[in-house]
Write a protein that holds these residues in place. Structure first.
Motif, PDB file in Angstrom:
ATOM      1  N   LEU A 112     -19.099  58.865  51.921  1.00  0.00           N
ATOM      2  CA  LEU A 112     -20.021  59.344  52.945  1.00  0.00           C
ATOM      3  C   LEU A 112     -19.280  60.380  53.775  1.00  0.00           C
ATOM      4  O   LEU A 112     -18.276  60.070  54.422  1.00  0.00           O
ATOM      5  N   VAL A 113     -19.753  61.622  53.714  1.00  0.00           N
ATOM      6  CA  VAL A 113     -19.151  62.740  54.435  1.00  0.00           C
ATOM      7  C   VAL A 113     -20.040  63.037  55.646  1.00  0.00           C
ATOM      8  O   VAL A 113     -21.189  63.441  55.476  1.00  0.00           O
ATOM      9  N   PRO A 114     -19.538  62.835  56.868  1.00  0.00           N
ATOM     10  CA  PRO A 114     -20.371  63.062  58.048  1.00  0.00           C
ATOM     11  C   PRO A 114     -20.637  64.540  58.313  1.00  0.00           C
ATOM     12  O   PRO A 114     -19.845  65.409  57.918  1.00  0.00           O
ATOM     13  N   LYS A 115     -21.743  64.813  59.008  1.00  0.00           N
ATOM     14  CA  LYS A 115     -22.008  66.192  59.407  1.00  0.00           C
ATOM     15  C   LYS A 115     -20.858  66.666  60.290  1.00  0.00           C
ATOM     16  O   LYS A 115     -20.219  65.866  60.980  1.00  0.00           O
ATOM     17  N   GLY A 116     -20.562  67.951  60.205  1.00  0.00           N
ATOM     18  CA  GLY A 116     -19.424  68.496  60.945  1.00  0.00           C
ATOM     19  C   GLY A 116     -18.136  68.503  60.142  1.00  0.00           C
ATOM     20  O   GLY A 116     -17.103  68.932  60.635  1.00  0.00           O
ATOM     21  N   PHE A 117     -18.193  68.038  58.901  1.00  0.00           N
ATOM     22  CA  PHE A 117     -17.026  68.035  58.016  1.00  0.00           C
ATOM     23  C   PHE A 117     -17.172  69.161  56.994  1.00  0.00           C
ATOM     24  O   PHE A 117     -18.279  69.471  56.549  1.00  0.00           O
ATOM     25  N   GLY A 118     -16.042  69.751  56.589  1.00  0.00           N
ATOM     26  CA  GLY A 118     -15.999  70.598  55.417  1.00  0.00           C
ATOM     27  C   GLY A 118     -15.856  69.692  54.207  1.00  0.00           C
ATOM     28  O   GLY A 118     -15.192  68.660  54.270  1.00  0.00           O
ATOM     29  N   HIS A 119     -16.477  70.076  53.102  1.00  0.00           N
ATOM     30  CA  HIS A 119     -16.459  69.238  51.906  1.00  0.00           C
ATOM     31  C   HIS A 119     -16.268  70.093  50.659  1.00  0.00           C
ATOM     32  O   HIS A 119     -16.875  71.156  50.528  1.00  0.00           O
ATOM     33  N   GLY A 120     -15.433  69.608  49.755  1.00  0.00           N
ATOM     34  CA  GLY A 120     -15.255  70.256  48.470  1.00  0.00           C
ATOM     35  C   GLY A 120     -14.623  69.291  47.486  1.00  0.00           C
ATOM     36  O   GLY A 120     -14.180  68.214  47.863  1.00  0.00           O
TER      37      GLY A 120
END
Length: 176
Positions: A112-120
């Motif tokens: 679960l990646v919260p909003k406000g995070f960069g993701h890749g």
């Protein structure tokens, strides 16, 4: 499901509780009550999937700017990835910190990646399929990203990238 805090504030690693027999197994990947009890989002508006043919493919680091920020629930259905997230929330105690997670078709883990995070993520096998649920619709004008090798973060990727979009190669230096 078993929910595990990560070292980054509000990010959660989720293990499926598989129940199996001779046919295979069954597991829930989402339950509104269990997600709510763990303080996680419970309303997803879109599901996305990506396929990467080659080991070493790198996708990211992406985010959507407020007010279009999105929580993401990531799962690797085929193959294996190293998923990397960066906390880009200036008011967070884990601001500018990153963490890596192996997600694959064997461990069945979700992130679960919260909003406000960069993701890749980077593929560490060939023929990889990743799916993710998001809590906000894609808004092109809110799209943002940070470069995969931005010195502001010092991310250690598992492999030298083999395939990457031009956009992901050329995100500007982080200015936060």
């Amino acid at each position: 499901m078993k929910f595990h805090q990560t070292t980054l504030k509000d990010a959660m690693l989720i293990d499926l509780e598989r129940r199996g027999d001779d046919r295979g197994f069954f597991a829930r990947t989402f339950c509104v009550d269990e997600f709510a009890a763990n303080g996680l989002p419970t309303e997803f508006v879109q599901q996305n999937t990506s396929y990467s043919a080659n080991k070493g493919t790198l996708r990211g680091m992406h985010f959507q700017r407020a007010p279009h920020g999105e929580d993401k629930l990531i799962r690797c259905l085929r193959g294996a990835i190293v998923d990397i997230i960066i906390d880009l929330r200036p008011d967070s105690p884990t601001y500018k910190k990153w963490e890596a997670f192996e997600l694959n078709d064997e461990n069945k883990r979700q992130l679960l990646v919260p909003k406000g995070f960069g993701h890749g993520f980077q593929t560490v096998s060939d023929h990889v399929e990743v799916t993710y649920l998001v809590t906000a619709k894609y808004t092109p004008s809110a799209e943002g990203g940070v470069r995969w090798n931005d010195p502001a973060f010092g991310i250690t990727w598992p492999l030298e990238p083999t395939d990457m979009s031009d956009k992901d190669k050329t995100w500007p230096d982080f200015a936060g």
